[in-house]
Design a protein around this motif. Structure first.
Motif, mmCIF file in Angstrom:
data_model
loop_
_atom_site.group_PDB
_atom_site.id
_atom_site.type_symbol
_atom_site.label_atom_id
_atom_site.label_comp_id
_atom_site.label_asym_id
_atom_site.label_seq_id
_atom_site.Cartn_x
_atom_site.Cartn_y
_atom_site.Cartn_z
ATOM 1 N N ALA A 1 1.102 -0.952 0.423
ATOM 2 C CA ALA A 1 -0.712 0.407 0.138
ATOM 3 C C ALA A 1 0.425 0.935 -0.006
ATOM 4 C CB ALA A 1 -0.891 0.213 1.416
ATOM 5 N N ASN A 2 0.436 2.548 -0.597
ATOM 6 C CA ASN A 2 0.800 3.672 -1.143
ATOM 7 C C ASN A 2 0.501 4.294 0.288
ATOM 8 O OD1 ASN A 2 2.771 3.701 -2.346
ATOM 9 N ND2 ASN A 2 1.287 4.120 -4.218
ATOM 10 N N HIS A 3 1.066 4.796 1.219
ATOM 11 C CA HIS A 3 0.641 5.962 2.224
ATOM 12 C C HIS A 3 1.190 7.927 1.889
ATOM 13 C CE1 HIS A 3 0.746 2.411 4.531
ATOM 14 N NE2 HIS A 3 0.327 3.089 5.424
ATOM 15 N N TYR A 4 0.140 7.996 2.061
ATOM 16 C CA TYR A 4 0.339 9.276 1.537
ATOM 17 C C TYR A 4 -0.239 10.483 2.787
ATOM 18 C CZ TYR A 4 -1.759 6.772 -2.762
ATOM 19 O OH TYR A 4 -1.781 6.863 -4.062
ATOM 20 N N GLU A 5 0.892 11.363 2.808
ATOM 21 C CA GLU A 5 0.883 12.562 3.597
ATOM 22 C C GLU A 5 1.252 13.800 3.237
ATOM 23 O OE1 GLU A 5 4.362 12.326 6.452
ATOM 24 O OE2 GLU A 5 5.362 10.628 4.816
ATOM 25 N N ALA A 6 0.239 14.917 2.929
ATOM 26 C CA ALA A 6 0.525 16.611 3.409
ATOM 27 C C ALA A 6 1.043 16.483 3.052
ATOM 28 C CB ALA A 6 -0.723 17.016 4.027
ATOM 29 N N CYS A 7 1.848 17.308 2.093
ATOM 30 C CA CYS A 7 2.964 18.379 1.912
ATOM 31 C C CYS A 7 3.056 19.859 2.208
ATOM 32 C CB CYS A 7 3.995 18.390 0.926
ATOM 33 S SG CYS A 7 4.397 16.775 -0.605
ATOM 34 N N LEU A 8 1.690 20.028 2.348
ATOM 35 C CA LEU A 8 1.518 21.510 2.755
ATOM 36 C C LEU A 8 0.504 21.676 3.914
ATOM 37 C CD1 LEU A 8 0.577 23.888 0.479
ATOM 38 C CD2 LEU A 8 0.878 22.014 -0.162
ATOM 39 N N THR A 9 0.647 22.092 5.112
ATOM 40 C CA THR A 9 -0.520 22.004 6.038
ATOM 41 C C THR A 9 -2.175 22.659 5.198
ATOM 42 O OG1 THR A 9 -0.366 24.093 6.686
ATOM 43 C CG2 THR A 9 1.108 22.053 8.002
#
Length: 122
Positions: free
Chosen positions: A66-74
């Motif tokens: 699985a890919n785990h995604y996270e934001a690069c900016l708030t």
């Protein structure tokens, strides 16, 4: 992030889920977080995630299958970019033009004006 690109309403809905999640999030978790009226299929969500990665809004890390995604900016950083772009596009970069438009339309309440004055004094 190099050149900033605006995100679509659908991409914004995905980002709201990413921003509200504490830490990296999988596609399955994003799908679970969608409102019931947004019954997007997995491939649709993956397409939106790919677009968000191309725009530099999120990044993905592969963990197992699985890919785990996270934001690069708030969310706040994104809203600030949107606001700056709106002022540039609509008011030719003039913040006073924006405030004048709000005043002329009667959109500013007394509390809003007091809050703006307080912030300006800081």
């Amino acid at each position: 992030m190099s050149k900033w690109q605006r995100i679509s309403e659908a991409e914004k809905q995905i980002m709201e889920i990413v921003w509200s999640h504490d830490g990296p999030i999988t596609t399955a978790e994003i799908i679970k977080g969608l409102p019931e009226d947004k019954a997007w299929k997995q491939n649709t969500v993956i397409t939106f995630l790919a677009r968000l990665m191309e725009k530099g809004i999120i990044k993905a890390t592969r963990v197992g299958k699985a890919n785990h995604y996270e934001a690069c900016l708030t969310e706040k950083e994104y809203r600030n970019l949107e606001t700056r772009q709106f002022i540039q596009d609509v008011h030719r970069g003039s913040v006073s033009g924006l405030i004048s438009a709000l005043c002329d339309n009667g959109d500013l309440k007394k509390e809003d004006i007091e809050e703006i004055m307080k912030r300006l004094k800081e």
